[in-house]
Motif scaffolding. Sequence first.
Motif, mmCIF file in Angstrom:
data_model
loop_
_atom_site.group_PDB
_atom_site.id
_atom_site.type_symbol
_atom_site.label_atom_id
_atom_site.label_comp_id
_atom_site.label_asym_id
_atom_site.label_seq_id
_atom_site.Cartn_x
_atom_site.Cartn_y
_atom_site.Cartn_z
ATOM 1 N N ARG A 187 0.827 -1.207 0.000
ATOM 2 C CA ARG A 187 0.000 0.000 0.000
ATOM 3 C C ARG A 187 0.865 1.262 0.000
ATOM 4 O O ARG A 187 0.556 2.231 -0.695
ATOM 5 N N ASP A 188 1.951 1.247 0.763
ATOM 6 C CA ASP A 188 2.847 2.408 0.789
ATOM 7 C C ASP A 188 3.468 2.657 -0.583
ATOM 8 O O ASP A 188 3.650 3.808 -1.004
ATOM 9 N N GLU A 189 3.818 1.588 -1.281
ATOM 10 C CA GLU A 189 4.394 1.748 -2.622
ATOM 11 C C GLU A 189 3.375 2.307 -3.599
ATOM 12 O O GLU A 189 3.720 3.112 -4.470
ATOM 13 N N ILE A 190 2.127 1.911 -3.454
ATOM 14 C CA ILE A 190 1.069 2.477 -4.297
ATOM 15 C C ILE A 190 0.952 3.978 -4.052
ATOM 16 O O ILE A 190 0.781 4.771 -4.995
ATOM 17 N N LYS A 191 1.072 4.407 -2.800
ATOM 18 C CA LYS A 191 0.996 5.834 -2.481
ATOM 19 C C LYS A 191 2.131 6.609 -3.161
ATOM 20 O O LYS A 191 1.917 7.694 -3.712
ATOM 21 N N VAL A 192 3.339 6.046 -3.120
ATOM 22 C CA VAL A 192 4.483 6.696 -3.769
ATOM 23 C C VAL A 192 4.256 6.785 -5.272
ATOM 24 O O VAL A 192 4.544 7.810 -5.902
ATOM 25 N N ILE A 193 3.729 5.723 -5.862
ATOM 26 C CA ILE A 193 3.457 5.708 -7.294
ATOM 27 C C ILE A 193 2.440 6.785 -7.666
ATOM 28 O O ILE A 193 2.576 7.473 -8.682
ATOM 29 N N CYS A 194 1.430 6.971 -6.825
ATOM 30 C CA CYS A 194 0.423 8.009 -7.079
ATOM 31 C C CYS A 194 1.048 9.403 -7.038
ATOM 32 O O CYS A 194 0.723 10.273 -7.866
ATOM 33 N N ILE A 195 1.956 9.622 -6.087
ATOM 34 C CA ILE A 195 2.648 10.919 -5.993
ATOM 35 C C ILE A 195 3.429 11.187 -7.272
ATOM 36 O O ILE A 195 3.364 12.275 -7.853
ATOM 37 N N PHE A 196 4.153 10.173 -7.740
ATOM 38 C CA PHE A 196 4.944 10.345 -8.945
ATOM 39 C C PHE A 196 4.063 10.510 -10.180
ATOM 40 O O PHE A 196 4.435 11.205 -11.130
ATOM 41 N N SER B 224 0.297 8.762 -19.314
ATOM 42 C CA SER B 224 1.689 9.218 -19.355
ATOM 43 C C SER B 224 2.286 9.371 -17.962
ATOM 44 O O SER B 224 3.495 9.192 -17.773
ATOM 45 N N GLY B 225 1.459 9.706 -16.962
ATOM 46 C CA GLY B 225 1.970 9.815 -15.597
ATOM 47 C C GLY B 225 2.534 8.510 -15.084
ATOM 48 O O GLY B 225 3.422 8.496 -14.214
ATOM 49 N N PHE B 226 2.044 7.393 -15.632
ATOM 50 C CA PHE B 226 2.536 6.086 -15.196
ATOM 51 C C PHE B 226 3.982 5.858 -15.623
ATOM 52 O O PHE B 226 4.686 5.041 -15.018
ATOM 53 N N MET B 227 4.426 6.542 -16.673
ATOM 54 C CA MET B 227 5.814 6.363 -17.098
ATOM 55 C C MET B 227 6.774 6.917 -16.052
ATOM 56 O O MET B 227 7.867 6.391 -15.844
ATOM 57 N N TYR B 228 6.365 7.995 -15.377
ATOM 58 C CA TYR B 228 7.152 8.515 -14.256
ATOM 59 C C TYR B 228 6.947 7.627 -13.030
ATOM 60 O O TYR B 228 7.895 7.356 -12.290
ATOM 61 N N ALA B 229 5.711 7.192 -12.849
ATOM 62 C CA ALA B 229 5.412 6.333 -11.698
ATOM 63 C C ALA B 229 6.160 5.001 -11.782
ATOM 64 O O ALA B 229 6.469 4.391 -10.754
ATOM 65 N N SER B 230 6.467 4.557 -13.013
ATOM 66 C CA SER B 230 7.188 3.291 -13.147
ATOM 67 C C SER B 230 8.596 3.398 -12.570
ATOM 68 O O SER B 230 9.157 2.412 -12.071
ATOM 69 N N VAL B 231 9.185 4.610 -12.634
ATOM 70 C CA VAL B 231 10.490 4.830 -12.007
ATOM 71 C C VAL B 231 10.364 4.670 -10.494
ATOM 72 O O VAL B 231 11.192 4.025 -9.848
ATOM 73 N N ALA B 232 9.293 5.245 -9.942
ATOM 74 C CA ALA B 232 9.046 5.111 -8.499
ATOM 75 C C ALA B 232 8.789 3.660 -8.128
ATOM 76 O O ALA B 232 9.247 3.178 -7.081
ATOM 77 N N SER B 233 8.034 2.953 -8.981
ATOM 78 C CA SER B 233 7.757 1.538 -8.724
ATOM 79 C C SER B 233 9.059 0.750 -8.658
ATOM 80 O O SER B 233 9.271 -0.066 -7.744
ATOM 81 N N PHE B 234 9.949 1.000 -9.606
ATOM 82 C CA PHE B 234 11.239 0.312 -9.612
ATOM 83 C C PHE B 234 12.030 0.642 -8.345
ATOM 84 O O PHE B 234 12.597 -0.252 -7.709
#
Length: 265
Positions: A75-84, A118-128
Amino acid sequence: MNKAWEGDQHNLKPLVQLLHFGYHQAMSCIFPVAIFGTLALSSVIQIPFLYRYDAILLILLAVQYLMYRSGLETRDEIKVICIFHVIGLVLEMYKVWMGSWSYPEPGYTKLFGVPLYSGFMYASVASFMCQIWRRLRMDMTGWPGFVSSVLLGGAIYINFFTHHFIPDFRWWLTALVFIVFRKTWIIYRVRITTYRMPLTLAFIIVGFFIWTAENIATFFNGWKYPDQHDSWQLVSFSKISSWFLLVIISVIIVAQLKYVKANRR
């Protein structure tokens, strides 16, 4: 015979370590791979009744849901992904408005000319970042502290906007990165062995691989730079420095959130 067997085991250790390291890297790249796989498939397979950009958004939302439900992401990682996702989307809207690149295809889920996927492309960096941090039990030594890191990260992000109107301070900021993080090392663990690497070297390596991924994305028409509208060509090498700086923002946010959570325990 026992000595020979022990010698073979010792010789195989680097290979075993490399395989474990590669496995965790691959598992940490599930969401980025899902993005580029979706871009590739959607460029040759048309989904009925849906524009391509809308279909990509729905698929990536489904991937995120499945990763969370399966336990691959917390859940915490999902929150970070949303921020990114928000940070990236704001930057995308500004860059498209300034004509830096464009999303020429139609779509219902476009906001100011930018598809929401397109926001997911930045969020993918956070996911990694989140995944590899957890999988390799990462830590850092010599972290410059909250004020220095956040001010530098903020200046880098603002420069992405302001360089259209005032001089580009990219190289000055890059020099500051090497000064501020000169004592910072990443500590990571593969099985029972601990390794370390200068954080600035990690910035460069990740920035290069993101630039490589960007070439793949533009090849499959994820977006287009002005010089790619007539025919695809390699993304400018100067973009590596942009991704280098973006990775720094990512690491600063993830690291600060990790430290905040650790202090709450």
